[in-house]
Scaffold this active site. Structure first.
Site, PDB file in Angstrom:
ATOM      1  N   GLU A  32      -4.592   4.881  67.004  1.00  0.00           N
ATOM      2  CA  GLU A  32      -3.163   4.907  66.672  1.00  0.00           C
ATOM      3  C   GLU A  32      -2.653   3.481  66.536  1.00  0.00           C
ATOM      4  OE1 GLU A  32      -0.572   7.170  65.854  1.00  0.00           O
ATOM      5  OE2 GLU A  32       0.341   5.188  65.578  1.00  0.00           O
ATOM      6  N   CYS A  41       6.630  12.688  64.569  1.00  0.00           N
ATOM      7  CA  CYS A  41       7.300  13.822  65.219  1.00  0.00           C
ATOM      8  C   CYS A  41       7.877  13.457  66.584  1.00  0.00           C
ATOM      9  CB  CYS A  41       6.297  14.965  65.332  1.00  0.00           C
ATOM     10  SG  CYS A  41       6.928  16.385  66.204  1.00  0.00           S
ATOM     11  N   LYS A  50      16.174  16.312  67.457  1.00  0.00           N
ATOM     12  CA  LYS A  50      16.701  17.485  68.173  1.00  0.00           C
ATOM     13  C   LYS A  50      17.494  17.055  69.408  1.00  0.00           C
ATOM     14  CE  LYS A  50      15.271  18.870  65.088  1.00  0.00           C
ATOM     15  NZ  LYS A  50      14.432  18.445  63.968  1.00  0.00           N
ATOM     16  N   GLY A 114      -6.474   1.659  62.033  1.00  0.00           N
ATOM     17  CA  GLY A 114      -7.843   2.054  61.684  1.00  0.00           C
ATOM     18  C   GLY A 114      -8.113   1.896  60.196  1.00  0.00           C
ATOM     19  N   GLY A 182      18.524  17.710  51.738  1.00  0.00           N
ATOM     20  CA  GLY A 182      17.366  18.413  52.302  1.00  0.00           C
ATOM     21  C   GLY A 182      17.483  18.464  53.820  1.00  0.00           C
ATOM     22  N   VAL A 237      22.374   9.338  42.774  1.00  0.00           N
ATOM     23  CA  VAL A 237      22.795   7.992  43.141  1.00  0.00           C
ATOM     24  C   VAL A 237      22.117   7.014  42.195  1.00  0.00           C
ATOM     25  CG1 VAL A 237      22.559   6.249  44.948  1.00  0.00           C
ATOM     26  CG2 VAL A 237      23.311   8.563  45.525  1.00  0.00           C
ATOM     27  N   ALA A 321       5.538  19.693  61.493  1.00  0.00           N
ATOM     28  CA  ALA A 321       4.697  19.410  62.650  1.00  0.00           C
ATOM     29  C   ALA A 321       3.773  20.586  62.962  1.00  0.00           C
ATOM     30  CB  ALA A 321       5.586  19.101  63.852  1.00  0.00           C
ATOM     31  N   HIS A 322       4.317  21.817  62.906  1.00  0.00           N
ATOM     32  CA  HIS A 322       3.478  22.962  63.288  1.00  0.00           C
ATOM     33  C   HIS A 322       2.414  23.264  62.239  1.00  0.00           C
ATOM     34  CE1 HIS A 322       7.393  24.168  61.695  1.00  0.00           C
ATOM     35  NE2 HIS A 322       6.813  25.197  61.116  1.00  0.00           N
ATOM     36  N   HIS A 445      19.599  44.278  74.254  1.00  0.00           N
ATOM     37  CA  HIS A 445      21.016  44.166  73.889  1.00  0.00           C
ATOM     38  C   HIS A 445      21.776  43.476  75.017  1.00  0.00           C
ATOM     39  CE1 HIS A 445      24.946  45.170  72.319  1.00  0.00           C
ATOM     40  NE2 HIS A 445      25.283  45.594  73.527  1.00  0.00           N
TER      41      HIS A 445
END
Ligand code: FAD
Ligand code: NAI
Length: 467
Positions: A32, A41, A50, A114, A182, A237, A321-322, A445
């Protein structure tokens, strides 16, 4: 430094692939380039956005809704540095969790950029200028994506920003222009709109969130307009200019009839992301890319070089991500000789605005294009007791089912907590349930999930119970 597998990139694709490889008994390394694991993410994407969406939603509710609940607050203010610092803590805890998971699974972590020297050798270039070389039998490329920033937009990270900088603004701006209606534009645009910023969205197409079902785009736009967001659909734009403490954005209608400027404190460029393969050394080993710069893979997610696989945002498909995680598990299992499967049609898409938007399977537009005969069942949240109790009555759930067999082909929703409700639709579709199957399941319910049962009833026989 001999490994069975080396993963390049530690986002949700890379770190999940590494864990699954280790679980399957493969000696695994992960490389990394950034100082923390977790990729886009965890560091500058899903998790921090979030965190800010939740904080800003609390403020918005306190300001706009608490009084109706009979709760009165005095001197409500936004402490932006504290909001950002809480977000940073959430990110910090989450990325530290990954350090633990790497250790637990005995995965060796190499910090550095890497580069493939050969198909079995990866050079790691560290921040201090030193180098290390890893020998590896196989490799997984999970290097992700970066925001698209056309040169004409003059991206400067100060006034003209992408999502990365928008997650770190330390004051509430008076005005923000968002280029692109988006997912990023609307999620981060709504963060600032809730905090009091005047937000104007310029979108090239005739609808927002164009990849999702058209009805969802319309419903969401209605809700965001109530929040005060202004939309310029079918506009583009032309110029973006930092004028010191402001930004000037030149806008032109698609038909060319109208041109105008918008002055704002910030311009958020959110027009999509591009695959990231800079200095990866793909040319050294002959890994092929497509015309959009994405790494080409076969049905096993193997690149044009045997033993080298690619997953996540760097290959074709939804940049989610998923989706990257599913592909990480898939590739590890392929390497271990298993026969995994991913149904890309059943990867849900979610927009974490309020109301939230979620969808899985085919949209109405896609079904029409395929010439498939289908029926529609819709149920509005305003007819649901749970939604009235929480004052979250915007939105609806729509079930699309095959006209002849009643099999559910797509489920699309706008409303409270639909990011969670969509999981039921995915499960139903994984097991190829019919709309009638869904309508005959007992739903607790009062819950938001009852809207799915009602929409399924509406699709089955037009017999929703509460409308
Ligand atoms: P990434 O997460 O991009 O990770 C790639 C990693 O590889 C990076 O850490 C990078 O530094 C590293 N790397 C690259 N090249 C090298 C190299 N040569 N050597 C070493 N390391 C390298 N998706 C959702 O599903 N839900 C959401 O709510 C959501 N919210 C988002 C919000 C924002 C603001 C953004 C920007 C994105 C969001 N996404 C969301 C998309 C999601 O973040 C991506 O789809 C996901 O991170 C892709 O995972 P990945 O593993 O393919 O790549
Ligand atoms: P996007 O592809 O979702 O939206 C870009 C929008 O910009 C589109 O509506 C497009 O028509 C418009 N556009 C493109 N060029 C334009 C121009 N020149 N002028 C005006 N409008 C223009 O891309 P976005 O929002 O940048 O997000 C990138 C990726 O990140 C997405 O693919 C998404 O999957 C992922 N993401 C996912 C989230 C989630 O799952 N909740 C949250 C945030 C990002």
């Amino acid at each position: 430094m001999n490994y069975d597998v080396t993963v390049i990139g530690s986002g949700p694709g890379g770190y999940v692939a590494a864990i699954r490889c280790a679980q399957l008994g493969l000696k695994t390394a992960i490389v990394e380039r950034y100082s923390t694991l977790g990729g886009t993410c965890l560091n500058v994407g899903c998790i921090p956005s979030k965190a800010l969406l939740d904080s800003s939603e609390h403020y918005h509710n306190a300001k706009e809704k608490f009084a109706t609940h009979g709760i009165h607050l005095k001197d409500l203010t936004v402490d932006m540095p504290q909001m950002i610092s809480r977000k940073d803590e959430v990110v910090d805890q989450t990325v530290k969790g990954l350090d633990f998971l790497m250790k637990k699974n005995k995965i060796d972590v190499f910090q550095g950029h890497g580069t493939f020297v050969s198909a079995n050798q990866i050079e790691v270039n560290k921040a201090d200028g030193s180098k290390e070389t890893i020998q590896t039998a196989k490799a997984i490329i999970a290097t992700g994506s970066k925001p698209i920033t056309p040169a004409s937009f003059n991206y400067d990270k100060k006034r003209i920003i992408t999502s990365t900088e928008a997650l770190n603004i330390k004051e509430v701006p008076e005005k923000m222009v968002v280029i692109g209606g988006g997912v990023i534009g609307l999620e981060l645009g709504s963060v600032y709109a809730r905090l009091g910023t005047s937000v104007e969205v310029v979108e090239f197409l005739d609808s927002i969130i164009p990849g999702m079902d058209k009805d969802c785009g319309k419903e969401l736009m209605r809700s965001l307009k109530k929040l005060g967001v202004t939309f310029h659909l079918k506009h583009m734009v032309t110029t973006v200019e930092n004028t010191g403490d402001k930004v000037k954005v030149g806008v032109k209608s698609k038909d060319g009839d109208k041109t105008f400027d918008i002055e704002a404190d910030y311009c958020l460029v959110a027009i999509g992301r591009r695959p990231y393969t800079d200095k990866l050394g793909l040319e050294n080993i002959g890994v092929e890319k497509d015309e959009k710069g994405r790494i080409k893979v076969d049905h096993h997610l193997q690149t044009s070089v045997p033993g080298i696989y690619a997953i996540g945002d760097v290959i074709e498909g939804a940049m989610l991500a998923h989706k990257a995680e599913e592909e990480g598990v898939f590739v590890a299992e392929v390497m271990a000789g298993q026969k995994p499967h991913i149904d890309y049609n059943l990867i849900p898409g979610v927009v974490y605005t309020w109301p939230e938007v979620a969808g899985v399977g085919k949209t109405e537009t896609q079904l029409k294009e395929e010439g498939r005969a289908y029926k529609v069942g819709k149920f509005p949240f305003k007819a649901l007791g749970r939604a009235r109790a929480s004052m979250d009555t915007d939105g609806m759930i729509k079930v699309l089912a095959d006209k002849a067999t009643d099999e559910i082909l797509g489920v699309h929703m706008v409303g409270p907590r639909v990011a969670d409700v969509i999981a039921e639709a995915v499960a139903l579709m994984e097991f190829r349930a019919s709309a009638e199957d869904a309508s005959r399941m007992s739903h607790a319910h009062p819950t938001y999930t009852e809207a799915l049962k009602e929409a399924a009833l509406a699709a089955t026989d037009n017999r929703a119970l509460h409308v």
